[in-house]
Write an enzyme that holds these catalytic residues in place. Structure first.
Site, mmCIF file in Angstrom:
data_model
loop_
_atom_site.group_PDB
_atom_site.id
_atom_site.type_symbol
_atom_site.label_atom_id
_atom_site.label_comp_id
_atom_site.label_asym_id
_atom_site.label_seq_id
_atom_site.Cartn_x
_atom_site.Cartn_y
_atom_site.Cartn_z
ATOM 1 N N ASP A 10 -4.564 21.596 55.899
ATOM 2 C CA ASP A 10 -4.246 21.691 54.249
ATOM 3 C C ASP A 10 -3.057 22.628 53.886
ATOM 4 O O ASP A 10 -3.029 23.671 54.474
ATOM 5 C CB ASP A 10 -5.646 22.311 53.986
ATOM 6 C CG ASP A 10 -5.935 22.739 52.235
ATOM 7 O OD1 ASP A 10 -4.756 22.605 51.594
ATOM 8 O OD2 ASP A 10 -6.924 22.531 51.948
ATOM 9 N N ILE A 11 -2.396 22.349 53.229
ATOM 10 C CA ILE A 11 -1.157 22.635 52.805
ATOM 11 C C ILE A 11 -1.226 24.184 52.069
ATOM 12 O O ILE A 11 -0.645 25.161 52.316
ATOM 13 C CB ILE A 11 -0.186 22.000 51.931
ATOM 14 C CG1 ILE A 11 1.402 22.603 51.961
ATOM 15 C CG2 ILE A 11 -0.621 21.683 50.548
ATOM 16 C CD1 ILE A 11 2.293 21.553 52.191
ATOM 17 N N ASN A 24 3.891 16.460 39.793
ATOM 18 C CA ASN A 24 4.462 15.265 38.794
ATOM 19 C C ASN A 24 5.415 15.809 37.933
ATOM 20 O O ASN A 24 5.466 17.193 37.792
ATOM 21 C CB ASN A 24 3.323 14.482 38.197
ATOM 22 C CG ASN A 24 2.255 15.335 37.377
ATOM 23 O OD1 ASN A 24 2.733 16.177 36.397
ATOM 24 N ND2 ASN A 24 1.191 15.488 37.794
ATOM 25 N N GLY A 32 -4.731 15.549 44.287
ATOM 26 C CA GLY A 32 -3.946 15.651 45.531
ATOM 27 C C GLY A 32 -3.650 16.889 45.741
ATOM 28 O O GLY A 32 -4.334 18.017 45.668
ATOM 29 N N VAL A 33 -2.417 17.024 46.408
ATOM 30 C CA VAL A 33 -1.624 18.393 46.699
ATOM 31 C C VAL A 33 -1.532 19.389 45.585
ATOM 32 O O VAL A 33 -1.904 20.555 45.779
ATOM 33 C CB VAL A 33 -0.395 18.239 47.491
ATOM 34 C CG1 VAL A 33 0.488 19.296 47.618
ATOM 35 C CG2 VAL A 33 -0.417 17.229 48.793
ATOM 36 N N ASP A 34 -1.192 18.806 44.242
ATOM 37 C CA ASP A 34 -0.776 19.437 43.110
ATOM 38 C C ASP A 34 -2.332 20.323 42.749
ATOM 39 O O ASP A 34 -2.320 21.285 42.561
ATOM 40 C CB ASP A 34 -0.469 18.439 42.340
ATOM 41 C CG ASP A 34 0.277 19.151 41.388
ATOM 42 O OD1 ASP A 34 0.511 20.479 41.171
ATOM 43 O OD2 ASP A 34 0.469 18.399 39.992
ATOM 44 N N SER A 122 4.579 11.541 48.129
ATOM 45 C CA SER A 122 4.659 10.320 47.676
ATOM 46 C C SER A 122 3.723 9.330 48.319
ATOM 47 O O SER A 122 3.317 8.173 48.040
ATOM 48 C CB SER A 122 6.078 9.338 47.407
ATOM 49 O OG SER A 122 6.700 10.146 46.489
ATOM 50 N N GLY A 124 0.523 9.611 48.720
ATOM 51 C CA GLY A 124 -0.953 9.663 48.269
ATOM 52 C C GLY A 124 -0.844 8.760 47.015
ATOM 53 O O GLY A 124 -0.892 7.599 47.070
ATOM 54 N N TYR A 126 1.000 8.308 44.636
ATOM 55 C CA TYR A 126 2.324 7.689 44.550
ATOM 56 C C TYR A 126 2.519 6.413 45.198
ATOM 57 O O TYR A 126 3.559 5.701 45.110
ATOM 58 C CB TYR A 126 3.347 8.425 44.625
ATOM 59 C CG TYR A 126 3.663 9.438 43.057
ATOM 60 C CD1 TYR A 126 2.680 9.360 42.078
ATOM 61 C CD2 TYR A 126 4.604 10.304 42.919
ATOM 62 C CE1 TYR A 126 2.700 10.158 41.000
ATOM 63 C CE2 TYR A 126 4.551 11.167 41.655
ATOM 64 C CZ TYR A 126 3.613 11.216 40.844
ATOM 65 O OH TYR A 126 3.796 11.641 39.543
HETATM 66 P P1 ADP Z 1 1.861 11.933 45.609
HETATM 67 O O1 ADP Z 1 1.317 12.103 44.019
HETATM 68 O O2 ADP Z 1 3.089 12.515 45.763
HETATM 69 O O3 ADP Z 1 1.576 10.539 46.317
HETATM 70 P P2 ADP Z 1 -0.578 13.379 46.694
HETATM 71 O O4 ADP Z 1 -0.823 14.544 46.587
HETATM 72 O O5 ADP Z 1 -1.427 12.416 45.986
HETATM 73 O O6 ADP Z 1 1.239 13.010 46.230
HETATM 74 O O7 ADP Z 1 -0.605 12.867 48.153
HETATM 75 C C1 ADP Z 1 0.507 13.132 48.988
HETATM 76 C C2 ADP Z 1 -0.079 13.252 50.585
HETATM 77 O O8 ADP Z 1 -0.794 14.524 50.725
HETATM 78 C C3 ADP Z 1 -1.252 12.378 50.900
HETATM 79 O O9 ADP Z 1 -0.949 11.860 52.382
HETATM 80 C C4 ADP Z 1 -2.688 13.189 50.833
HETATM 81 O O10 ADP Z 1 -3.480 12.590 51.704
HETATM 82 C C5 ADP Z 1 -2.091 14.541 51.357
HETATM 83 N N1 ADP Z 1 -2.872 15.739 50.690
HETATM 84 C C6 ADP Z 1 -3.971 15.733 49.705
HETATM 85 N N2 ADP Z 1 -4.378 16.900 49.503
HETATM 86 C C7 ADP Z 1 -3.685 17.636 50.685
HETATM 87 C C8 ADP Z 1 -3.648 18.954 50.897
HETATM 88 N N3 ADP Z 1 -4.517 19.923 50.442
HETATM 89 N N4 ADP Z 1 -3.034 19.228 52.096
HETATM 90 C C9 ADP Z 1 -2.099 18.730 52.612
HETATM 91 N N5 ADP Z 1 -1.997 17.404 52.307
HETATM 92 C C10 ADP Z 1 -2.735 16.699 51.323
#
Ligand code: ADP
Length: 169
Positions: A10-11, A24, A32-34, A122, A124, A126
Site C-alpha cells: 500500500d503506497i 486527477n 484508488g490511490v488518491d 493510470s 487503475g 484510468y
Molecule cells: P488511475 O486513476 O491513475 O488509474 P488508480 O488509483 O485508479 O489510478 O489506480 C492505479 C493503480 O494503483 C492500480 O493498479 C490500483 O490497483 C493501484 N492502487 C490502488 N490503491 C492503491 C494503494 N493504496 N497503494 C498502491 N496502489 C494502489
C-alpha cells in the site's frame, strides 16, 4: 540513475521522502490511490491542494505534470500529485504517462527527496493495460536524470507486481 525496487503493498504505508499520488486534474481527491492518500494522510493535504487550485492551478493540474504538497499524517515528507492520461485504445500515446514519472522525479529533485514511491499510474480507473503501464513506467524512470537514489514501485496486487517484475527482467 536511481535504484529501482519493487514492493507489493500500500503506497500510504511507505516510509519514503515522497509518495506519488495518481491524482486527477481537480486535485480535490478521488478513488484508488488518491482516495487512500487523502484518507490516511488527513485534511492537510486537501487544504494544500485547494490552495494550489486557488493559485497556480486554477484550471486544474494538466495531465502529465506534477506538483508537491505536504504528506500530512503519512510516513513521508511530501506527496507529489501527478495526473496520468486516461487510456484510449485508439490513441494510446505513452508520452504523457512517461511525463508523469519524469515530472514527478523533477519535482522530487527540487524538493531534495532521495527516496520516492510510485504507484502504477493510470493502471487503475484510468484503464491503462498493466503491461504497457509497467513498461512506460520502468523506461521513464530508467531514462530520467535525477538525484533520487531509490525509486520504489508499490504495487497493490500480485498481477501488477508481476507486470513490473517482468519489465525489470
Ligand atoms: P488511475 O486513476 O491513475 O488509474 P488508480 O488509483 O485508479 O489510478 O489506480 C492505479 C493503480 O494503483 C492500480 O493498479 C490500483 O490497483 C493501484 N492502487 C490502488 N490503491 C492503491 C494503494 N493504496 N497503494 C498502491 N496502489 C494502489
Amino acid at each position: 540513475m536511481a535504484r529501482i525496487t519493487l514492493v507489493r503493498g500500500d503506497i500510504t504505508q511507505q516510509s519514503v521522502d515522497a509518495v506519488v499520488n495518481a491524482a486527477n486534474s481537480s486535485l480535490l481527491g478521488g478513488g484508488g490511490v488518491d482516495g487512500a492518500i487523502h484518507r490516511r494522510g488527513g485534511p492537510q493535504i486537501l487544504e494544500e491542494c485547494r490552495a494550489l487550485r486557488a493559485s497556480r492551478y486554477g484550471r486544474g493540474l494538466p495531465t502529465g505534470q506534477a506538483v508537491a504538497t505536504t504528506a500530512g499524517r503519512l510516513p513521508a515528507r511530501w506527496v507529489i500529485h501527478t495526473v496520468g492520461p486516461v487510456y484510449q485504445a485508439s490513441a494510446a500515446d505513452p508520452s504523457l504517462l512517461a511525463s508523469c514519472y519524469a515530472e514527478s522525479l523533477r519535482v522530487a529533485d527540487d524538493l531534495g527527496a532521495r527516496t520516492v514511491a510510485f504507484p502504477a499510474i493510470s493502471a487503475g480507473a484510468y484503464g491503462w493495460p498493466l503491461d504497457g503501464a509497467a513498461r512506460v513506467a520502468v523506461e521513464a524512470v530508467c531514462g530520467a536524470v535525477t538525484a533520487v537514489e531509490e525509486v520504489r514501485f508499490v504495487l497493490f496486487d500480485e498481477r501488477a507486481y508481476e507486470a513490473f517484475a517482468a519489465q525489470l527482467g
